[in-house]
Every structure is written in C-alpha cells, then in structure tokens.
Design a protein around this motif. Structure first.
Motif, mmCIF file in Angstrom:
data_model
loop_
_atom_site.group_PDB
_atom_site.id
_atom_site.type_symbol
_atom_site.label_atom_id
_atom_site.label_comp_id
_atom_site.label_asym_id
_atom_site.label_seq_id
_atom_site.Cartn_x
_atom_site.Cartn_y
_atom_site.Cartn_z
ATOM 1 N N ALA A 157 -40.824 80.174 38.466
ATOM 2 C CA ALA A 157 -40.639 80.459 37.044
ATOM 3 C C ALA A 157 -40.225 81.919 36.915
ATOM 4 O O ALA A 157 -40.946 82.793 37.395
ATOM 5 N N PHE A 158 -39.073 82.166 36.311
ATOM 6 C CA PHE A 158 -38.589 83.549 36.287
ATOM 7 C C PHE A 158 -37.897 83.899 34.979
ATOM 8 O O PHE A 158 -36.926 84.666 34.954
ATOM 9 N N ASN A 159 -38.396 83.364 33.874
ATOM 10 C CA ASN A 159 -37.847 83.797 32.584
ATOM 11 C C ASN A 159 -38.054 85.299 32.402
ATOM 12 O O ASN A 159 -39.062 85.862 32.848
ATOM 13 N N PHE A 178 -31.375 91.997 37.161
ATOM 14 C CA PHE A 178 -30.981 92.244 38.552
ATOM 15 C C PHE A 178 -32.177 92.084 39.491
ATOM 16 O O PHE A 178 -32.097 91.370 40.507
ATOM 17 N N LEU A 179 -33.287 92.735 39.193
ATOM 18 C CA LEU A 179 -34.486 92.570 40.019
ATOM 19 C C LEU A 179 -34.905 91.104 40.038
ATOM 20 O O LEU A 179 -35.301 90.565 41.075
ATOM 21 N N ASN A 180 -34.809 90.462 38.889
ATOM 22 C CA ASN A 180 -35.145 89.046 38.777
ATOM 23 C C ASN A 180 -34.351 88.219 39.799
ATOM 24 O O ASN A 180 -34.896 87.361 40.510
ATOM 25 N N THR A 181 -33.071 88.484 39.870
ATOM 26 C CA THR A 181 -32.191 87.750 40.769
ATOM 27 C C THR A 181 -32.543 87.992 42.230
ATOM 28 O O THR A 181 -32.578 87.066 43.045
ATOM 29 N N GLN A 182 -32.832 89.249 42.560
ATOM 30 C CA GLN A 182 -33.098 89.599 43.956
ATOM 31 C C GLN A 182 -34.407 89.006 44.485
ATOM 32 O O GLN A 182 -34.568 88.840 45.697
ATOM 33 N N ILE A 183 -35.333 88.673 43.604
ATOM 34 C CA ILE A 183 -36.572 88.001 44.010
ATOM 35 C C ILE A 183 -36.384 86.487 43.989
ATOM 36 O O ILE A 183 -36.873 85.773 44.870
ATOM 37 N N LEU A 224 -27.066 86.445 26.110
ATOM 38 C CA LEU A 224 -27.412 85.300 26.955
ATOM 39 C C LEU A 224 -26.919 85.515 28.377
ATOM 40 O O LEU A 224 -27.671 85.337 29.348
ATOM 41 N N ARG A 225 -25.657 85.895 28.508
ATOM 42 C CA ARG A 225 -25.035 85.980 29.829
ATOM 43 C C ARG A 225 -25.507 87.192 30.629
ATOM 44 O O ARG A 225 -25.626 87.120 31.852
ATOM 45 N N GLU A 226 -25.757 88.312 29.956
ATOM 46 C CA GLU A 226 -26.112 89.526 30.688
ATOM 47 C C GLU A 226 -27.597 89.630 30.998
ATOM 48 O O GLU A 226 -27.976 90.215 32.017
ATOM 49 N N ILE A 227 -28.446 89.048 30.157
ATOM 50 C CA ILE A 227 -29.887 89.240 30.322
ATOM 51 C C ILE A 227 -30.597 87.967 30.790
ATOM 52 O O ILE A 227 -31.346 87.989 31.771
ATOM 53 N N TYR A 228 -30.357 86.867 30.125
ATOM 54 C CA TYR A 228 -31.218 85.698 30.302
ATOM 55 C C TYR A 228 -30.700 84.656 31.295
ATOM 56 O O TYR A 228 -31.474 83.808 31.740
ATOM 57 N N LEU A 229 -29.427 84.733 31.673
ATOM 58 C CA LEU A 229 -28.882 83.728 32.586
ATOM 59 C C LEU A 229 -28.587 84.204 34.007
ATOM 60 O O LEU A 229 -28.429 83.357 34.889
ATOM 61 N N PRO A 230 -28.469 85.501 34.296
ATOM 62 C CA PRO A 230 -28.052 85.886 35.646
ATOM 63 C C PRO A 230 -28.895 85.301 36.776
ATOM 64 O O PRO A 230 -28.346 84.829 37.774
ATOM 65 N N ALA A 235 -29.453 81.445 41.106
ATOM 66 C CA ALA A 235 -30.279 80.390 41.694
ATOM 67 C C ALA A 235 -29.457 79.148 42.002
ATOM 68 O O ALA A 235 -29.729 78.431 42.975
ATOM 69 N N ILE A 236 -28.441 78.881 41.188
ATOM 70 C CA ILE A 236 -27.591 77.711 41.399
ATOM 71 C C ILE A 236 -26.457 78.019 42.371
ATOM 72 O O ILE A 236 -26.200 77.262 43.314
ATOM 73 N N THR A 237 -25.763 79.140 42.179
ATOM 74 C CA THR A 237 -24.545 79.393 42.942
ATOM 75 C C THR A 237 -24.805 80.048 44.296
ATOM 76 O O THR A 237 -24.001 79.888 45.220
#
Length: 749
Positions: A157-159, A178-183, A224-230, A235-237
């Motif tokens: 869970a990473f909202n 960015f930190l969210n993505t790297q974890i 949406l695209r810059e903050i909540y979806l990266p 995670a998908i790509t």
C-alpha cells in the motif's frame, strides 16, 4: 511519453550502473540478502498460456466463470476442480502475512501453524531510504505468503501521504512520489520472485480514511500525473505488478472500481497492464458498469457470497442480455493468466516459500535498524556511554506495548515481538539496573468518537489524564536512575485503518509525563514510537535528545536498543514532513481536508515538503531529515555536462561525501531540482535522486547520481503529455530538503 521512469538500475533508477558497482555494493553490506542481480525490474506477465486458457474457458459453465470473479470465501474465489483450476487465495500483508481467518467470517480460524514474521510498517521501511531493503522486505513477505499457500499478497500500500492525520500513514511510504517509487518497485519485484502476485493498492487517490467509501476526489490532471500516479505507473511498467486493488473512493464522479478512465484508459491502454483488478472489500457498486469499466474480481463481506454483484447478479445480467458472455470470458482470461504465471494451475517448479526463519528475523532487524531517525542529540547523550552508569529508568507504556495485532485491519500473529524494554534487557549488562515504570495508561472513551471540525472521523477518543500513582512511580524511577528513557508516541490501536486522527496531539497525557520526568532527571532521552507526525514541538524544545522509531517488527526492540547503545549508527531519514502546526500542512492550509461528499485537492502539486518549501513555512523537522552519531560533509559537486537536450540525454551528478567524525556511518545524499523562471507553477524544489552511502570514519567517497533529462518534465494539462521545459535548472544537493550544501547549474535546450 508513456513511461517517465526508466528501469531501475542498481539500487535506484537514477544511479548509473558503474556507480552501483563502485559506490553502493559495499554500502549495503549490512543487508546480507542483497540479490546477486543489480537490476530491480520485474518479470512481465507471460502471454504463452493463452491457447490453454482459451481451451479451459470453452469448457466452463457461466456459473463456474462467475465463481472465479467474486469472493466465495473471505479471502478466496472459486476454482473449477473438474478442470484442475484451484481457488485463487489471497492474504493481507502490510506488516506480515495475516493470521488465518474463517472462510465465512472475520473470526480467527484458530490455526496453530499460521504464525508469521512481523515486519516493520511501511513508514519505517521508507525511512531507511534504502531500496535494497525494500527488495528484501518484499522477498521475505513473498516467501512467507507462498509458504502459507497464498497466491496474491494484498500489498504493498503506497498511497501518497497527503495529511499527517491519515489513519494509514503508518502503513504508507511517503509524501513524495519519487521516494515512493524507489521503495515500491523493488518491494514488488521481491514479492513476485516467490510466485506470488503483488496486489498494489489503493488505486488511486485514496488519501484519507474519512468518508473513504463515498468521497469523490477532484483534482486536475497534472496533479494526478505528477503526484498520485508515478508510483503506480512504475509498479506496472517497471516492476510488472500482477494485480491492482481498486480503491473505495470515487474519482471525478465514478467509483474507482467502475471508473473506465482509470481502469481502462490509464491502467491498461497507457501502461499496458495485463493482470487483474481486485476490488477493495465491498468496494463494488454495480455489475455491468464495473465489469465493463475494467474491474475483474469482486471481494467483500457485507452480504452472502452469492449476492455479490459479480455472483448471481452477473449470471442474471448475462441471461437478460445486459452483459455478453464474451465480456465475462475476458475477465476470466485475466484471472487464469495470472494463475498460470504464478504456477498455481500447473505448480511444476513453483517456489516453496519459507516462514519464521532466522534469516527473516535478521532481515526484519536490518530494516528496523536502518529506519530509526535521530532527531536531536544536543548533549551527545547518544550513543549511551555505559561507563559510570549503574541504573537506567525505562518509562512509558510504549516500552512494553506490542503492535503486531493492533488496530483495525491486517495484523500479524507472530511468535516474536521484542519490545523496547526487552531489547534493553537483552543488550544491557547485568550490572546495570533497569527501573521500569509504565508512566501512562492507554485509555479510550467508550462513548465519544473523534471529530475534526464538524466531520465525524469515528476514531478513538483518548483519555489524557495521567494516573497519579503511575506518574509518581515514573518520577521516582527517573529520580533514582542515572539516565531516563521515555518510550512515548502512539500505537496501532490509535493509528489505524478506517479512521483518521482528529488532531496531532500526543495522546494519553504523555506530554505532561515527559515534562515531569525531565524535571526529575535532566539526563532524559525521549524515544517516539509512531507511524505518523505528532505535535511534539513542546517536547522538542525541552528535550536535548530525541529519537523517532516506528512500529518496527519482530526485532524492533533489539534494533532500537542497538541504536541507543551505539552498536548501530542511526541512518534513517524522515519520509514525510513534521509540521509545527497542523494548519501548516497543505491539505489543511487550503481547508480541503477532509471535505464532505467531495474532496478537492486544492494544494495541487504542492504536497508535503513542496508546499513548505514553496510557501516558506518552517517545519518542525523537514522531509529527508535525520542525524547520525558521526558528521558528514558534502563537497565538490560536479556534473558531466552543463548543457543537455530534452530527448534521451542523462545528466550525471557526482559529489564527495566525507565522514569527518569518529564512527563509520551511512549518509543519504539527496538531490533536488528547481527551476525558478518556469512558465508553469512549480514547487521550489523536487526530489529527483538520492543515494545511501556508507563512509568509514575519517574517509570519503564519491557518489554519482543519474538524472534522465525526461525526469525534469512537468505534465501539461493543455497537451495531455509530459513537457521538458528548456532553460536553466539548479541541481541542489544536501542531506535533507532544508539542508542543501551544494548546487550545480544545468541548461536544458
């Protein structure tokens, strides 16, 4: 630009492979579970089974197909035994694999073999700023899920952490995308290497527990695209997550599980997702609309399983001509595709898994020990010098509080949870007397519910009066000891799913207790154990020594004791901003939390530190902050080019990290990017890279961070695409968002 994130090279997507081999391999030597491969990129779902799937579907009845698309027990869908198709089994897992519950109720199943390793909560994991440990976390929990014969792990869970009041802040990773993505990415890769599907959640913009089942979230596309979806996109790509959990809330009018824009246009068409969308429990509100929008599996509990929207109503809709059987087949195909990929249909070569091993406990310890944040050490009381110390007062309910099974939602039935008191007992020599006092009681009102403004949050209301006898015992323990350590903060009964907190106040009268103990003994260390920010400004002003820890898993007490005693040099950094006042936080400054029927995210892209930095608001402790028992200096920042083009170029930034102290230590070098003369609104700075470097005492190390130029883009609402704006960019390097020591300039053409 469909994918703004490049595959993860080494430990971070921004690092050059050379930098990984030369600067990072030895940095993370403490984590012995380092995978041999250096690329955190997941295995895509294979399409090689499609002919077999077509054959299976052709032999299934409509009723059998429907059974595969909805829960027929609390955590499983039906299989088709006559065709060799097993159930699809699921498990909660933010802190470890949940204990087994009954098939038709939330009551524990009463098993004696469903224990699991209790892992640090998400906030602790992200505080390590160490994607290698995120991979380790995922690998451990994936192996334990497989050992329990689970097919889908309902995690991570990473909202985005939008408000410090969020009930699930303890579980989520960060306020920064960015930190969210790297974890997130290495976590998923670690899970799925065990032939278990990660179910990423909660897709999407599920950033509050208040009214989560009904609130309609409104924001512009750029936000949406810059903050909540990266992180979801990566995670998908990049990680190739096999399943996605549709969130409870609405987005732009439609529930997320019947939101065609989010489930079809973005998730499948733009990102290429080929897995399954599983609803959050009881988050489906229609049959035909939800199925056609892209939801695949309905889970939940409020009604008999056959009455789920994807159960008898689905069968009836097909028979009435409202829904084609070909549409149903499409969703069954996705489920079967996932099952073939995790080898649950043909189990040949499927991972066996492991659980409750010594290695898993060591992994939990490694994560916990790197997560602990040293906030303040003015008198250099830490690490504790035991010479001349004969007694230590250990005070606070959190010294003995166990959190594995706390709160609403997924707990862990674990064989081991070392408390802070037990950790000190395990680590201190027998010659030192521990004077333990509880200090305060964890108590809640039986009649009141927490309120924020006029909105009922349904959270627990604390009783904040101290028990006079417990206070007296705590003060006496402090007076009669050489050093006092107060373990304060929160717990998982107070920070919990399904309710947000009403304020940032320290509960249970702890602030008064801390003041009284510090008056009794000036040599007092305050250790906060919590997953989310609290108002600790008064405590911070009085205390000379302040440590922040988390709900830190089976080995949390041992890890905390080792930090206090100096066996481990703290290297954790805050993954969110700690405000001085709640009103300083963007969702509250804009008065857009919690909303009512509609929540408008009026702060836009200025979430977390981006708001504080852009608006020049001083936080109590900034994003990325954390001290060490040694000192570091950053110098000699360089770029490999001062001009670059916006197509496929990459900027390499190097900086020297010198350890000027007397202890080996790890420093997180953070790189923020700013552009002052932008034609669009931008944050004062944005995190675009970091590296965690182990530097020996008296030594230095040069680290290199790579930034693809395309990662400097903003999302254009007008063009519905990413745009790299030409001009001058300042690359700012420091060890927190508010401690920048080096800057370099790059011109983008």
């Amino acid at each position: 630009m469909k994918n703004r994130f490049i595959p993860l090279l080494g430990i971070f997507s921004i690092f050059s492979f050379t930098a990984c081999n030369n600067a990072v391999q030895d940095e993370m030597a403490v984590a012995e579970t380092t995978p041999e491969k250096a690329i955190f990129e997941g295995q895509p779902l294979s399409m090689e089974y499609e002919d077999e799937i077509t054959k299976l579907i052709s032999q299934m009845t409509l009723e059998e197909k429907a059974g595969m698309l909805h829960g027929t027990s609390m955590f499983a869908t039906s299989g088709v035994p006559r065709l060799g198709i097993p159930e699809l089994t699921m498990a909660d897992g933010p802190l470890g694999i949940r204990e087994e519950i009954s098939r038709d109720s939330w009551a524990p199943a009463g098993w004696t073999n469903d224990f699991a390793t209790y892992l640090p909560a998400g906030a602790g994991l992200s505080a390590t700023w160490n994607p290698q440990l995120a991979y380790t976390f995922g690998n451990v929990i994936g192996a334990e899920a497989r050992d329990r014969n689970k097919d889908v792990l309902l995690a991570p869970a990473f909202n985005i952490i939008r408000t410090p009041l969020g009930g699930r802040t303890y579980e989520y990773f960060s306020e920064d995308p960015f930190l969210n993505t790297q974890i997130t990415v290495p976590y998923i890769v670690g899970v799925q290497e065990n032939d278990v599907a990660a179910c990423i959640k909660h897709y999407a913009v599920n950033n509050q527990e208040t009214n989560r089942g009904t609130v309609d979230v409104q924001m512009d596309e750029r936000t949406l695209r810059e903050i909540y979806l990266p992180a979801f996109e990566a995670a998908i790509t990049d990680a190739h997550a096999y399943s996605v959990m549709g969130a409870y809330n609405r987005f732009r009018g439609d529930y997320l599980n019947e939101n065609e824009y989010m489930l079809q246009n973005v998730l499948r068409d733009q990102w290429g997702f080929k897995g399954i969308v599983i609803s959050d429990w009881a988050a489906i509100h229609s049959t035909v609309k939800a199925l056609k929008a892209g939801a695949d599996v309905e889970m939940g509990t409020p009604r008999p399983f056959n009455e789920f929207y994807f159960a008898d109503p689905l069968i009836a809709a097909v028979k009435a001509g409202e829904l084609s059987e070909e549409e149903v087949d499409k969703h069954v195909r996705r489920v079967l595709r996932l099952m073939y990929n995790i080898k649950s249909i043909d189990s040949t070569g499927r991972a066996k898994g492991a659980r409750n091993t010594e290695q898993h406990l060591k992994d939990a310890y490694d994560i916990a020990s790197e997560s602990i944040v040293l906030l303040k050490n003015d008198k250099k009381m830490l690490p504790l010098d035991l010479e001349g110390i004969s007694s230590i007062a250990v005070i606070g309910d959190n010294a003995t509080k166990k959190n594995a099974l706390g709160g609403f939602g997924a707990g862990v039935k674990t064989k081991l949870e070392v408390t802070p008191l037990e950790g000190l007992q395990n680590r201190l020599p027998e010659s030192i007397q521990i004077n333990h006092a509880q200090g305060y009681l964890e108590r809640y009102s039986k009649t009141d519910k927490a309120k924020y403004g006029d909105i009922t949050l349904n959270g627990p209301v604390t009783i904040d009066e101290l028990d006079p006898q417990l206070l007296e015992e705590a003060v006496n323990a402090a007076k009669n000891s050489d050093v006092a350590i107060i373990f304060a903060g929160s717990n998982r009964d107070y920070e919990t799913e399904a309710s947000d907190r009403a304020n940032l106040d320290l509960p249970f009268g702890q602030e008064e207790l801390i003041n009284k103990v510090m008056e009794a003994n000036p040599n007092t260390i305050v250790v906060m154990i919590a997953g989310a920010p609290f108002d600790i400004e008064n405590v911070d002003q009085r205390a000379s020594t302040l440590v922040w820890s988390w709900f830190n898993g089976s080995e949390g007490g041992n890890a905390l004791a080792d930090v206090l005693l100096g066996k481990v040099n703290p290297s954790g950094k805050l993954p969110w901003t700690m405000p001085k006042n709640l009103e300083d936080s963007p969702a509250h400054a804009t008065k857009s939390f919690p909303g009512g029927d509609v929540a408008t995210y009026d702060e836009g892209i200025l979430v977390g530190y981006k708001w504080f930095d852009t608006k020049n608001i001083e936080p109590l402790y900034p994003f990325g902050y954390g001290l060490s028992y040694t000192d570091f200096e950053l110098s000699n920042a360089k770029v490999d080019k001062t001009e670059a083009y916006a197509n496929a170029e990459t900027i390499r930034v190097s900086v020297d990290v010198e350890n000027t102290g007397k202890l080996d230590g790890k420093e997180v070098v953070q790189l923020y990017v700013s552009k002052e003369d932008s034609e669009v609104e931008r944050a004062a700075q944005e995190l675009k890279g970091f590296i965690k470097a182990l530097v020996p005492a008296g030594g230095s190390k040069t680290v290199t961070i790579e930034i693809p130029v395309k990662d400097l883009a903003y999302y254009s609402n007008e063009n519905s695409d990413w745009v790299v704006e030409p001009g001058t960019y300042t690359l700012r390097i420091g060890n927190s968002s508010r401690n920048i020591s080096e800057e370099v300039i790059v011109n983008i053409k």
